[in-house]
Design a protein around this motif. Sequence first.
Motif, PDB file in Angstrom:
ATOM      1  N   GLY A 189       0.853  -1.179   0.000  1.00 43.01           N
ATOM      2  CA  GLY A 189       0.000   0.000   0.000  1.00 43.01           C
ATOM      3  C   GLY A 189       0.892   1.233   0.000  1.00 43.01           C
ATOM      4  N   TYR A 190       0.460   2.281  -0.680  1.00 40.77           N
ATOM      5  CA  TYR A 190       1.257   3.502  -0.748  1.00 40.77           C
ATOM      6  C   TYR A 190       0.349   4.686  -1.020  1.00 40.77           C
ATOM      7  N   GLY A 191       0.878   5.867  -0.891  1.00 39.31           N
ATOM      8  CA  GLY A 191       0.107   7.067  -1.146  1.00 39.31           C
ATOM      9  C   GLY A 191       0.759   8.278  -0.511  1.00 39.31           C
ATOM     10  N   PHE A 192      -0.002   9.373  -0.455  1.00 39.63           N
ATOM     11  CA  PHE A 192       0.504  10.590   0.161  1.00 39.63           C
ATOM     12  C   PHE A 192      -0.660  11.439   0.657  1.00 39.63           C
ATOM     13  N   THR A 193      -0.354  12.327   1.590  1.00 44.65           N
ATOM     14  CA  THR A 193      -1.287  13.344   2.049  1.00 44.65           C
ATOM     15  C   THR A 193      -0.664  14.694   1.743  1.00 44.65           C
ATOM     16  N   TYR A 219      -5.160  17.706   3.515  1.00 53.23           N
ATOM     17  CA  TYR A 219      -5.955  17.081   2.463  1.00 53.23           C
ATOM     18  C   TYR A 219      -5.617  15.591   2.416  1.00 53.23           C
ATOM     19  N   PRO A 220      -6.629  14.735   2.135  1.00 56.19           N
ATOM     20  CA  PRO A 220      -6.407  13.284   2.204  1.00 56.19           C
ATOM     21  C   PRO A 220      -5.408  12.739   1.204  1.00 56.19           C
ATOM     22  N   GLY A 221      -5.186  13.416   0.084  1.00 56.83           N
ATOM     23  CA  GLY A 221      -4.209  12.954  -0.890  1.00 56.83           C
ATOM     24  C   GLY A 221      -4.681  11.775  -1.703  1.00 56.83           C
TER      25      GLY A 221
END
Length: 136
Positions: free
Chosen positions: A91-95, A103-105
């Motif tokens: 799992g990956y991502g950014f805010t 902001y949730p990103g």
Amino acid sequence: MNKLLAILILLFIAGYAPIPHAAKVKPEMRGTILYNGMPAKGAEVRQCRIFQDGKCQTFTAVTTDENGNFKLKARREFRWYVTLFGDEMFGYGFTVYYKGNSYPGCTGNDLGVLSDVSHITYELTSKEECNLHPGG
């Protein structure tokens, strides 16, 4: 010697091979952050490094340039083994933090070898979900 051979056979049967390596656990992500259609200069883009007890304990942050562009480098972790059967889920991502607001990103997940995310555009004022797609 027999104990070592027995351990290696058990690891192989369990689906693991003792091959130390640096596994890619977060892909490189490049993108642009917009606010009302304009580049969000100076926005902080954060990627969680250690998630524990339901929240991010440690993160990596980069700041967008004058065009709202950012680049989060791929992250690797040392692993003692290689999974032989099945693929590991990542799992990956950014805010994003901009002008005092959070902001949730964008988030995504992938199986096996992670592809880099070549370009994502994230509009902070949009209510739509921002999902990352492998290689996209």
